[in-house]
Design a protein around this motif. Structure first.
Motif, PDB file in Angstrom:
ATOM      1  N   ILE A 261       0.832  -1.198   0.000  1.00 37.36           N
ATOM      2  CA  ILE A 261       0.000   0.000   0.000  1.00 37.36           C
ATOM      3  C   ILE A 261       0.871   1.253   0.000  1.00 37.36           C
ATOM      4  O   ILE A 261       1.945   1.307   0.613  1.00 37.36           O
ATOM      5  N   ARG A 262       0.412   2.283  -0.693  1.00 36.88           N
ATOM      6  CA  ARG A 262       1.114   3.563  -0.742  1.00 36.88           C
ATOM      7  C   ARG A 262       0.792   4.340   0.532  1.00 36.88           C
ATOM      8  O   ARG A 262      -0.270   4.943   0.660  1.00 36.88           O
ATOM      9  N   VAL A 263       1.713   4.343   1.459  1.00 34.86           N
ATOM     10  CA  VAL A 263       1.453   4.978   2.747  1.00 34.86           C
ATOM     11  C   VAL A 263       1.342   6.494   2.589  1.00 34.86           C
ATOM     12  O   VAL A 263       0.589   7.151   3.329  1.00 34.86           O
ATOM     13  N   ASP A 264       2.048   7.075   1.613  1.00 30.42           N
ATOM     14  CA  ASP A 264       1.893   8.517   1.381  1.00 30.42           C
ATOM     15  C   ASP A 264       0.468   8.848   0.959  1.00 30.42           C
ATOM     16  O   ASP A 264      -0.114   9.848   1.402  1.00 30.42           O
ATOM     17  N   GLU A 265      -0.131   7.985   0.128  1.00 27.16           N
ATOM     18  CA  GLU A 265      -1.522   8.187  -0.268  1.00 27.16           C
ATOM     19  C   GLU A 265      -2.464   7.937   0.902  1.00 27.16           C
ATOM     20  O   GLU A 265      -3.510   8.576   1.016  1.00 27.16           O
ATOM     21  N   ALA A 271      -7.826   9.157   6.388  1.00 25.00           N
ATOM     22  CA  ALA A 271      -8.540   8.099   7.091  1.00 25.00           C
ATOM     23  C   ALA A 271      -7.874   7.819   8.435  1.00 25.00           C
ATOM     24  O   ALA A 271      -6.652   7.870   8.564  1.00 25.00           O
ATOM     25  N   ALA A 272      -8.708   7.501   9.435  1.00 27.40           N
ATOM     26  CA  ALA A 272      -8.181   7.191  10.767  1.00 27.40           C
ATOM     27  C   ALA A 272      -7.838   5.722  10.920  1.00 27.40           C
ATOM     28  O   ALA A 272      -7.164   5.336  11.883  1.00 27.40           O
ATOM     29  N   ALA A 273      -8.298   4.880   9.995  1.00 27.26           N
ATOM     30  CA  ALA A 273      -8.047   3.437  10.066  1.00 27.26           C
ATOM     31  C   ALA A 273      -7.857   2.907   8.657  1.00 27.26           C
ATOM     32  O   ALA A 273      -8.353   3.485   7.682  1.00 27.26           O
ATOM     33  N   VAL A 274      -7.134   1.788   8.534  1.00 26.27           N
ATOM     34  CA  VAL A 274      -6.885   1.180   7.233  1.00 26.27           C
ATOM     35  C   VAL A 274      -6.975  -0.334   7.362  1.00 26.27           C
ATOM     36  O   VAL A 274      -6.521  -0.916   8.345  1.00 26.27           O
ATOM     37  N   LEU A 275      -7.595  -0.970   6.367  1.00 28.76           N
ATOM     38  CA  LEU A 275      -7.693  -2.429   6.287  1.00 28.76           C
ATOM     39  C   LEU A 275      -6.661  -2.926   5.289  1.00 28.76           C
ATOM     40  O   LEU A 275      -6.656  -2.505   4.127  1.00 28.76           O
ATOM     41  N   LEU A 276      -5.795  -3.855   5.743  1.00 28.18           N
ATOM     42  CA  LEU A 276      -4.690  -4.342   4.915  1.00 28.18           C
ATOM     43  C   LEU A 276      -4.644  -5.865   4.890  1.00 28.18           C
ATOM     44  O   LEU A 276      -5.076  -6.529   5.839  1.00 28.18           O
ATOM     45  N   ARG A 292       7.982   0.118   3.611  1.00 23.92           N
ATOM     46  CA  ARG A 292       6.564   0.476   3.745  1.00 23.92           C
ATOM     47  C   ARG A 292       6.045   0.102   5.131  1.00 23.92           C
ATOM     48  O   ARG A 292       5.209   0.812   5.697  1.00 23.92           O
ATOM     49  N   ARG A 293       6.510  -1.008   5.668  1.00 26.97           N
ATOM     50  CA  ARG A 293       6.086  -1.384   7.019  1.00 26.97           C
ATOM     51  C   ARG A 293       6.517  -0.328   8.036  1.00 26.97           C
ATOM     52  O   ARG A 293       5.739   0.055   8.915  1.00 26.97           O
ATOM     53  N   ARG A 294       7.754   0.115   7.915  1.00 29.64           N
ATOM     54  CA  ARG A 294       8.233   1.134   8.854  1.00 29.64           C
ATOM     55  C   ARG A 294       7.458   2.435   8.694  1.00 29.64           C
ATOM     56  O   ARG A 294       7.122   3.102   9.692  1.00 29.64           O
ATOM     57  N   GLU A 295       7.151   2.785   7.451  1.00 28.67           N
ATOM     58  CA  GLU A 295       6.371   3.993   7.207  1.00 28.67           C
ATOM     59  C   GLU A 295       4.957   3.842   7.766  1.00 28.67           C
ATOM     60  O   GLU A 295       4.391   4.780   8.340  1.00 28.67           O
ATOM     61  N   LEU A 296       4.382   2.652   7.618  1.00 26.03           N
ATOM     62  CA  LEU A 296       3.039   2.402   8.142  1.00 26.03           C
ATOM     63  C   LEU A 296       3.028   2.465   9.669  1.00 26.03           C
ATOM     64  O   LEU A 296       2.084   2.998  10.278  1.00 26.03           O
ATOM     65  N   VAL A 297       4.071   1.920  10.297  1.00 28.78           N
ATOM     66  CA  VAL A 297       4.151   1.972  11.755  1.00 28.78           C
ATOM     67  C   VAL A 297       4.223   3.413  12.236  1.00 28.78           C
ATOM     68  O   VAL A 297       3.592   3.789  13.240  1.00 28.78           O
ATOM     69  N   ARG A 298       4.967   4.257  11.511  1.00 28.97           N
ATOM     70  CA  ARG A 298       5.026   5.677  11.887  1.00 28.97           C
ATOM     71  C   ARG A 298       3.650   6.324  11.772  1.00 28.97           C
ATOM     72  O   ARG A 298       3.247   7.119  12.631  1.00 28.97           O
ATOM     73  N   GLY A 304      -3.066   6.461  13.818  1.00 32.59           N
ATOM     74  CA  GLY A 304      -3.820   5.602  12.913  1.00 32.59           C
ATOM     75  C   GLY A 304      -4.021   4.207  13.479  1.00 32.59           C
ATOM     76  O   GLY A 304      -3.267   3.739  14.331  1.00 32.59           O
ATOM     77  N   LEU A 305      -5.064   3.536  13.004  1.00 35.62           N
ATOM     78  CA  LEU A 305      -5.368   2.169  13.424  1.00 35.62           C
ATOM     79  C   LEU A 305      -5.279   1.253  12.219  1.00 35.62           C
ATOM     80  O   LEU A 305      -5.892   1.523  11.173  1.00 35.62           O
TER      81      LEU A 305
END
Length: 512
Positions: A261-265, A271-276, A292-298, A304-305
């Motif tokens: 997933i494009r974490v910048d997008e 959105a406050a939450a994301v389904l992956l 991308r995982r590290r960016e998502l964790v940030r 974010g949830l």
């Protein structure tokens, strides 16, 4: 004694007096399945009556001039179905014939002509589209998300169920904990620690009726917290989108590329939450990579949830395992998994782990929904997990699924040489894309009219993109996969070569 493999032999002159078996009749790559079918038919029609003994695996393999593993796998399948059992020195004995289906009753005369099979594709897919496609008649089903249902371990299940029933007291048959049976929650916690790197206390586990119910419970809880929009992957699961919308949660599509997933997008969506589906993204098959995982964790650390659907994580072939996101940030990740792809969707059993702040609300929602899952299947599953039977089953399935995946890739190269294959390293399906010029919905409709089911990729897209198909291989035989892909190739070539259709003649339009 040398155990080296013997050189290939010409099977055209081989065979066995036993049931007049001739391996030359077997489809390429399908020896074990062919032998299983011949033995099952002989048990059904009485040529192998209850109590009779099968030849020793080594002896039958020698007669047929095949590897002993072919015969062993066929006997194992019959054992799992409860039709035969090993009796030590007494050999392998027939226990029961398969239950014959009731005779078909003549269908009443139709009051109106039956709609064409392709009509399931004539409108944008609604909430009933998957049921409609499942009920549509077809010779070959290449739908994604279906495991090898014929491989369900019936014998192991029956053994575990008998053992469980022998230990239950009368009070154990009453209403249980809405979170799930304690023994099963402990088994799930141990399973996740061993296989997914997720450390959880059994009290954190909530047993649910599959990932679909997990999403429904989360949608209810998030709406209570004021979250009415969830970001989703694009392309991503149509079924997951529908489930969220059914519970009045809007979805925001976020693009997926070769890294996940494009974490910048995602940030831009607000959105406050994301389904992956990070372990094996549906439908592309990509793995969410390290950056991308590290960016998502940030992103999650900023509030974010993440809702992690651990889709197909166990089924991997050509890549090392990847840890679940839940193992990185338990306080920011809701984790959902199930046994639907490990054993069978019919069990309707899964698990949900949520951050501590959401736990009580999820348990309350589960209690209000159904008072908790059925207890007996949970106890049987717990025994299969703790005994190691489920992990042995997973190792067997990986070998079988790898062979079927290879058969599909070979068939695609032969019959759709211009198509591009995605997501082959893991999972139970492949995504195939092809050049524009014909709509994928039109291809799927024409294939269904010829008896082959497949998902058009555009069903799972939000935005425009190249056409394609999502093809499942786990439930099919090598010969069925070959035939189904051949039909797809013929359909695609025929649609590309056809003259431009005249408007208004009922041609199924491509859907974007």
């Amino acid at each position: 004694m040398s155990r080296s493999k013997t050189p290939p032999v010409d099977r055209s002159t081989t065979g066995a007096d036993f049931l007049q078996l001739n391996p030359a009749d077997a489809p390429v790559g399908g020896l074990s399945e062919w032998l299983t079918g011949r033995l099952r038919q002989a048990i059904s029609d009485g040529r192998l009556p209850v109590g009779s003994r099968l030849p020793a695996t080594r002896a039958l393999a020698a007669e047929l001039r095949v590897s002993r593993g072919v015969v062993t796998e066929a006997y194992q399948r019959l054992t799992e179905d409860g039709q035969v059992a090993g009796r030590g020195r007494a050999g392998t004995v027939v226990l029961a014939a398969p239950v014959a289906p009731p005779p078909a009753r003549p269908a009443p005369p139709p009051t109106a002509p039956a709609p064409p099979a392709g009509d399931v594709f004539t409108a944008p897919p609604g909430t009933e589209v998957f049921e409609a496609l499942r009920s549509a008649p077809a010779r070959i089903d290449l739908s994604p998300g279906v495991p090898d249902l014929a491989a369900f371990p019936r014998a192991a299940w029956l053994r575990a169920e008998r053992a469980v029933l022998g230990t239950l007291s009368a009070s154990d048959f009453g209403y249980g904990d809405p979170r799930g049976a304690p023994a099963f929650r402990l088994a799930v916690a141990n399973w996740l620690a061993r296989n997914r790197g997720v450390r959880a206390d059994p009290d954190e586990v909530v047993v649910v009726a599959g990932v679909a119910q997990a999403l429904a419970l989360l949608a209810r809880v998030l709406r209570g917290d004021g979250v009415d929009r969830v970001a989703v992957e694009d392309p991503g699961s149509l079924g997951a989108r529908q489930q969220l919308r059914n519970w009045y949660v809007d979805v925001d599509p976020v693009p997926v590329d070769a890294h996940g997933i494009r974490v910048d997008e995602l940030r831009s969506s607000g959105a406050a939450a994301v389904l992956l589906t990070p372990a094996h993204q549906f439908p592309t098959g990509v793995v969410l990579d390290g950056p991308r995982r590290r960016e998502l964790v940030r992103w999650a650390d900023e509030g974010g949830l993440v809702i992690e659907d651990d889709y197909d994580a166990e089924h991997r072939y050509d890549r090392p395992p990847v840890p679940a996101l839940r193992s990185l940030r338990a306080d920011r990740v809701c984790y959902a998994g199930s046994v639907s792809k490990l054993l069978a969707p019919a069990l309707r059993t899964g698990w949900l782990l949520v951050p501590r702040r959401h736990h009580e609300a999820v348990v309350a929602a589960k209690r209000d929904t159904d008072l908790g899952n059925a207890v007996l299947p949970q106890l049987v599953l717990a025994r299969l997990m703790e005994s190691g039977d489920l992990e042995r089953r997973l190792r067997l399935l990986r070998r079988r699924h790898r062979a079927r995946r290879d058969a599909m890739i070979t068939a695609l190269r032969r019959h759709l040489p211009g198509a591009r294959v995605h997501g082959a390293a893991a999972g139970l399906h492949l995504m195939v894309t092809f050049d524009a010029g014909v709509g994928d919905v039109e291809v799927a409709a024409a294939a269904l009219a010829r008896g082959v089911k497949a998902h058009p990729l555009s069903w799972h897209r939000h935005r425009d993109g190249e056409p394609g198909l999502v093809l499942g291989y786990a439930a099919g035989s090598a010969s069925g996969i070959e035939e189904g892909v051949a039909v797809l190739g013929e359909v695609l070539r025929g649609l590309v070569r056809r003259p431009e259709p005249v408007r208004g003649k009922g041609v199924v339009p491509p859907r974007r």
